[in-house]
Design a protein around this motif. Structure first.
Motif, short mmCIF file in Angstrom:
data_model
loop_
_atom_site.label_atom_id
_atom_site.label_comp_id
_atom_site.label_asym_id
_atom_site.label_seq_id
_atom_site.Cartn_x
_atom_site.Cartn_y
_atom_site.Cartn_z
N VAL A 26 0.98 -1.31 0.16
CA VAL A 26 0.06 0.00 -0.09
C VAL A 26 0.81 1.25 0.01
N ARG A 27 2.09 1.19 0.70
CA ARG A 27 2.80 2.52 0.78
C ARG A 27 3.52 2.64 -0.37
N ASP A 40 9.40 12.45 3.16
CA ASP A 40 9.43 11.50 4.32
C ASP A 40 8.13 10.72 4.33
N SER A 41 8.17 9.40 4.60
CA SER A 41 7.09 8.50 4.38
C SER A 41 6.41 8.13 5.98
N LEU A 44 2.81 8.27 6.79
CA LEU A 44 2.39 7.26 5.82
C LEU A 44 2.07 5.95 6.33
N ARG A 45 3.65 5.56 6.76
CA ARG A 45 3.83 4.25 7.43
C ARG A 45 2.88 4.22 8.62
N VAL A 46 2.86 5.02 9.56
CA VAL A 46 2.10 5.06 10.66
C VAL A 46 0.56 4.89 10.44
N HIS A 47 0.00 5.58 9.38
CA HIS A 47 -1.48 5.45 9.17
C HIS A 47 -1.86 4.07 8.56
N ILE A 48 -0.94 3.82 7.65
CA ILE A 48 -1.27 2.55 7.03
C ILE A 48 -0.89 1.17 8.22
#
Length: 273
Positions: A26-27, A40-41, A44-48
């Protein structure tokens, strides 16, 4: 949406591996669609990860119960009511997922700017061109073959190879289906433009989250009366074909479908922890 009745997570033969690595998939998709590669992702990592954990805890047990029920219906012989039930259950699970995903995505999407929106528009155009090439080409015979291959493939994921008579039933159904691909493409293009406008208009997560929830859950009411009518007709014909095929399954085919459903049940229960 009757395809929910025969696909669910049908093509995934390595479900455990795929599910446990879905965060990364998904990322990558999010980065690809919005051109986030140089940024910076961490967020994004946290929400996924949070969405994944919710899905593992709350949704997988419901998937297991759904497939357990499907296995029992396969064993008794598939009816139109069974297909309608399974389709309805699939819609419920879809709505639960997109509502939660909208809430997780809103804080990230609200921060995106014109360059990200342009990247999304470019990716959407590429996907539409691919759809048009596959399903709207000038060669009507090739278009029909593509639709038959796709539908038969979904079914054979569950039953194994179809007999010549069963293949003929699929071909007959595809030929009788309403020709809605043009309307489908026009509808998705309109919806995609609606999504782009929505992202550009709502600049805070508090504004964007409810708009995204409505966008992803109210899609049927926004597809136009003619497309809606033809889609309803298509779904009814697909249901009739699935019931006919269900009645024609050999003992081996039926056993395979039941075994596959029960394997998913075991996988979902194991993955849910």
């Amino acid at each position: 949406m009757s395809l929910v009745a025969i696909t669910l997570l049908g093509a995934c033969t390595m479900l455990r591996l795929a599910y446990n690595n879905v965060d990364a998939v998904v990322r990558v998709m999010a980065q690809d669609y919005f051109d986030l590669w140089s940024e910076d992702s961490t967020d994004l990592r946290v929400h996924i990860a949070r969405l994944h954990e919710w899905h593992r805890r709350e949704e997988l047990p419901k998937y297991a119960a759904l497939l357990q029920g499907a296995a029992e219906k396969f064993a008794d012989g598939l009816t139109a009511a069974d297909v309608v039930w399974l389709t309805g259950q699939g819609r419920e699970r879809y709505r639960a997922l997109v509502v939660r995903a909208a809430d997780e995505a809103a804080p990230l999407l609200a921060r995106l700017g014109p360059d990200h929106h342009a990247a999304l528009a470019k990716k959407i155009a590429e996907n539409n061109a691919k759809f048009a090439k596959e399903f709207l080409g000038d060669d009507l015979r090739e278009r029909e073959k593509a639709r038959v291959k796709k539908l038969a493939g979904y079914i054979e994921d569950w039953t194994g190879p179809l007999s010549a008579a069963q293949q003929a039933r699929v071909v007959a159904a595809v030929r009788a289906f309403p020709r809605l691909q043009e309307l489908q493409l026009a509808s998705r293009q309109a919806r995609q433009q609606e999504l782009l406008a929505l992202l550009q208009r709502h600049r805070t997560a508090a504004e964007l989250a409810p708009a995204l929830r409505a966008y992803f859950t109210d899609w049927e009411s926004r597809r136009g009366s003619e497309y809606g009518r033809m889609a309803t007709e298509w779904e009814a014909q697909l249901t009739a074909m699935l019931v006919d095929l269900g009645g024609s399954l050999s003992t081996e085919q039926r056993s395979r479908a039941i075994k596959r459903a029960l394997q998913f049940v075991a996988d979902f229960r194991s993955l849910s922890g």
